[in-house]
Design a protein around this motif. Structure first.
Motif, PDB file in Angstrom:
ATOM      1  N   ASP A  46     -20.684 -11.443  -6.211  1.00 44.63           N
ATOM      2  CA  ASP A  46     -20.139 -10.096  -6.023  1.00 44.63           C
ATOM      3  C   ASP A  46     -19.873  -9.819  -4.547  1.00 44.63           C
ATOM      4  O   ASP A  46     -18.854  -9.208  -4.196  1.00 44.63           O
ATOM      5  N   ILE A  47     -20.779 -10.260  -3.678  1.00 42.73           N
ATOM      6  CA  ILE A  47     -20.578 -10.098  -2.236  1.00 42.73           C
ATOM      7  C   ILE A  47     -19.311 -10.827  -1.797  1.00 42.73           C
ATOM      8  O   ILE A  47     -18.500 -10.297  -1.021  1.00 42.73           O
ATOM      9  N   ILE A  48     -19.125 -12.033  -2.292  1.00 45.84           N
ATOM     10  CA  ILE A  48     -17.939 -12.817  -1.933  1.00 45.84           C
ATOM     11  C   ILE A  48     -16.675 -12.131  -2.440  1.00 45.84           C
ATOM     12  O   ILE A  48     -15.667 -12.038  -1.726  1.00 45.84           O
ATOM     13  N   SER A  49     -16.720 -11.621  -3.670  1.00 46.67           N
ATOM     14  CA  SER A  49     -15.562 -10.932  -4.232  1.00 46.67           C
ATOM     15  C   SER A  49     -15.213  -9.689  -3.415  1.00 46.67           C
ATOM     16  O   SER A  49     -14.038  -9.434  -3.113  1.00 46.67           O
ATOM     17  N   ILE A  50     -16.231  -8.921  -3.048  1.00 44.39           N
ATOM     18  CA  ILE A  50     -16.004  -7.705  -2.251  1.00 44.39           C
ATOM     19  C   ILE A  50     -15.434  -8.066  -0.884  1.00 44.39           C
ATOM     20  O   ILE A  50     -14.481  -7.439  -0.402  1.00 44.39           O
ATOM     21  N   SER A  51     -16.003  -9.087  -0.250  1.00 42.88           N
ATOM     22  CA  SER A  51     -15.534  -9.468   1.087  1.00 42.88           C
ATOM     23  C   SER A  51     -14.101  -9.995   1.034  1.00 42.88           C
ATOM     24  O   SER A  51     -13.291  -9.693   1.923  1.00 42.88           O
ATOM     25  N   ASP A  52     -13.766 -10.759  -0.009  1.00 38.28           N
ATOM     26  CA  ASP A  52     -12.394 -11.265  -0.141  1.00 38.28           C
ATOM     27  C   ASP A  52     -11.407 -10.113  -0.320  1.00 38.28           C
ATOM     28  O   ASP A  52     -10.335 -10.085   0.301  1.00 38.28           O
ATOM     29  N   ASN A  53     -11.778  -9.162  -1.170  1.00 34.66           N
ATOM     30  CA  ASN A  53     -10.908  -8.012  -1.419  1.00 34.66           C
ATOM     31  C   ASN A  53     -10.792  -7.142  -0.172  1.00 34.66           C
ATOM     32  O   ASN A  53      -9.711  -6.640   0.159  1.00 34.66           O
ATOM     33  N   LEU A  54     -11.903  -6.981   0.531  1.00 39.10           N
ATOM     34  CA  LEU A  54     -11.882  -6.201   1.767  1.00 39.10           C
ATOM     35  C   LEU A  54     -10.963  -6.850   2.793  1.00 39.10           C
ATOM     36  O   LEU A  54     -10.152  -6.170   3.438  1.00 39.10           O
ATOM     37  N   PHE A  55     -11.074  -8.158   2.932  1.00 40.65           N
ATOM     38  CA  PHE A  55     -10.249  -8.858   3.911  1.00 40.65           C
ATOM     39  C   PHE A  55      -8.768  -8.721   3.565  1.00 40.65           C
ATOM     40  O   PHE A  55      -7.927  -8.555   4.458  1.00 40.65           O
ATOM     41  N   ASN A  56      -8.449  -8.765   2.280  1.00 38.91           N
ATOM     42  CA  ASN A  56      -7.061  -8.564   1.863  1.00 38.91           C
ATOM     43  C   ASN A  56      -6.573  -7.171   2.248  1.00 38.91           C
ATOM     44  O   ASN A  56      -5.415  -6.995   2.655  1.00 38.91           O
ATOM     45  N   ASN A  57      -7.449  -6.181   2.126  1.00 36.73           N
ATOM     46  CA  ASN A  57      -7.070  -4.821   2.498  1.00 36.73           C
ATOM     47  C   ASN A  57      -6.945  -4.665   4.010  1.00 36.73           C
ATOM     48  O   ASN A  57      -6.085  -3.925   4.498  1.00 36.73           O
ATOM     49  N   LEU A  58      -7.787  -5.364   4.754  1.00 32.53           N
ATOM     50  CA  LEU A  58      -7.649  -5.349   6.209  1.00 32.53           C
ATOM     51  C   LEU A  58      -6.323  -5.980   6.624  1.00 32.53           C
ATOM     52  O   LEU A  58      -5.691  -5.549   7.595  1.00 32.53           O
ATOM     53  N   SER A  59      -5.895  -6.981   5.872  1.00 32.94           N
ATOM     54  CA  SER A  59      -4.596  -7.607   6.147  1.00 32.94           C
ATOM     55  C   SER A  59      -3.459  -6.620   5.923  1.00 32.94           C
ATOM     56  O   SER A  59      -2.444  -6.650   6.633  1.00 32.94           O
ATOM     57  N   ILE A  60      -3.615  -5.734   4.947  1.00 33.42           N
ATOM     58  CA  ILE A  60      -2.612  -4.689   4.715  1.00 33.42           C
ATOM     59  C   ILE A  60      -2.564  -3.741   5.913  1.00 33.42           C
ATOM     60  O   ILE A  60      -1.485  -3.363   6.385  1.00 33.42           O
TER      61      ILE A  60
END
Length: 310
Positions: free
Chosen positions: A118-132
């Protein structure tokens, strides 16, 4: 019920403006988390929730960029609040924004109990949003003066100014004489290594922490609080995260993503220590919302780990 700082008159004005948009407010609750602003949750008769985020005088200039920044990010599809309105164009004691509440709770409340996947999933999604967020066009570097302009002409001038001012206020950190010398020597020897040739002005979320990340059912729900957003190098964002989260499992998960951008751990440590320098001049004052500051060693463990490693 209002705080001892924010008047009922201001809240009534916010409620009036929200109700003019066909919302009926039946309950107002002050939120006592966060350190930079005053927050109130406004709940409607249809069970919608809105957040009134009110800026203390000391950070009142935030109104010139945060609402526009959040609107721009929202239009691009980032998981940020939906701004309903803000205080510009009206005369108020304090400036503010009002946005639709993001459902969920802060990652800080459950980060130590979540499963690794879950931590990995959240961090991956967060990083994608930071890219936006980085798709937003910015000019200049450093703290924002509006939603498209940093206060400094170059990254080098911003970093040099931050180091110079931080060294002047180094005594506020109450380090040993030995550590003071280590910090001064470190920046003297390393600042050119990490800042020369840097010309990219990205939007960086410099207050990235588990306190500002909202999750719902173990998934990223949104990101809040962009009053400290800056224009500049992504490595600063990684360093600021390390300063707050140090070697937590969340930081380790996020570091994987920063590694993919070629950001080294030496850069991360440099910017974690820069964060400590930039906050040093404020350590003898209360927080913007009037609260007493916690010991910086508790707030920025990564920065102090960096000092210990010098």
């Amino acid at each position: 019920m209002t705080s001892r700082i924010i008047s009922q008159t201001l809240l009534n004005s916010i409620i009036h403006d929200l109700e003019s948009k066909n919302e009926k407010i039946i309950k107002v609750e002050e939120i006592f988390t966060g350190v930079m602003t005053y927050k109130f949750e406004l709940i409607t008769d249809s069970n919608k929730s809105f957040i009134a985020r009110i800026y203390p005088k000391s950070i009142g200039s935030t109104i010139h960029y945060e609402p526009d920044l959040i609107r721009n990010a929202h239009l691009l599809g980032a998981r940020v609040p939906q701004i309903i309105f803000d205080s510009r164009g009206k005369i108020h004691t304090y400036d503010f924004i009002v946005y639709r509440k993001i459902l969920g709770e802060t990652l800080a409340k459950s980060v130590n109990t979540l499963e690794l996947k879950d931590i990995i999933s959240i961090s991956d999604n967060l990083f994608n949003n930071l890219s936006i967020l980085r798709k937003i066009t910015l000019n200049g570097f450093g703290p924002l003066v509006n939603a498209s302009q940093g206060a400094f002409d170059t990254w080098q001038s911003f970093i040099n100014s931050s180091i110079e001012e931080g060294i002047k206020n180094l005594a506020n950190l109450e380090l040993s004489d030995k550590d003071n010398k280590k910090v001064i020597n470190y920046f003297s020897e390393n600042k050119f290594i990490f800042i020369e040739g840097k010309k990219t002005s990205n939007l960086i979320w410099s207050d990235i922490s588990t306190d500002n990340i909202i999750i719902d059912r173990n998934q990223l729900s949104g990101m809040i609080d962009f009053d400290s957003a800056m224009a500049g190098e992504i490595a600063l964002e990684a360093g600021y995260l390390y300063a707050r989260e140090a070697k937590s499992i969340f930081f380790i998960a996020m570091k994987r993503k920063y590694d993919s951008l070629g950001i080294t751990f030496d850069e991360i440590k440099f910017y974690s220590l820069l964060r400590l320098l930039r906050i040093s001049k404020y350590l003898n004052t209360n927080l913007p919302n009037g609260a007493i500051r916690e010991n910086p060693r508790a707030i920025f463990p990564g920065a102090f780990q960096t000092i210990n490693s010098l």
